[in-house]
Design an enzyme around this catalytic site. Sequence first.
Site, PDB file in Angstrom:
ATOM      1  N   GLY A  43      33.588 -15.956  -4.872  1.00 30.27           N
ATOM      2  CA  GLY A  43      33.031 -14.614  -4.970  1.00 30.27           C
ATOM      3  C   GLY A  43      33.805 -13.808  -5.999  1.00 30.27           C
ATOM      4  N   CYS A  44      33.907 -12.529  -5.788  1.00 30.38           N
ATOM      5  CA  CYS A  44      34.579 -11.637  -6.732  1.00 30.38           C
ATOM      6  C   CYS A  44      35.985 -12.127  -7.068  1.00 30.38           C
ATOM      7  CB  CYS A  44      34.668 -10.237  -6.129  1.00 30.38           C
ATOM      8  SG  CYS A  44      35.690  -9.090  -7.065  1.00 30.38           S
TER       9      CYS A  44
END
Length: 206
Positions: free
Chosen positions: A39-40
């Site tokens: 993810g991020c």
Amino acid sequence: MKRITPWALAGAATLSLGLAALAGPAVAQKSETAIFAGGCFWCVESDFDHVAGVLDTTSGYIGGKAQNPTYYDHEGFREAVRITYDPSKVSYDKLLEVYWHSVDPTDAGGQFCDRGHAYTTAIYATSAAQMKEAKASEAAVKKDLGQVATEIAMAPTFWPAEGYHQDYYKKNPVKYRFYRTGCGRNDRVKSVWGDKAYMGIKDEIG
């Protein structure tokens, strides 16, 4: 003022060289590399910076076909973090444990509030030994969660992200915490993993 003569300087330099010789050559620190997409990359970088034995983390892009991807043009790439670590202090197997327990590996569509391929999870092995360990860890996670959507592959070229993305959580702590909390990352990880959430990470997460 006392004048420093060339002979005095030469003597000091000789003494310095002598002391350096007694100390012996500098010992280069052995390090290895791991690459994870979770993810991020701001959050993955923050999480692994809190793992003992990790020497450095770099946010970047991996898995696409283009050259020199950017934040605004990285179609086909995932956000990922390249981790440099000291294997005498933390094993790759331990890093895998940290990774699995800091993401939602059951989500095939992204992570938390971030949707799309760029935010899906993946483990990029940098050696055959890492690939073997990653596959073994995946089997253990499947026993816990029943399913795993995380890709495991040999690492292609890793492209470091722009400078303003590096150490974002340190440079912009208020914005970072607002994003991480609002995105529901910590809550979801704890929902998926319960007491196992964020295993191996020291200090406060977030």
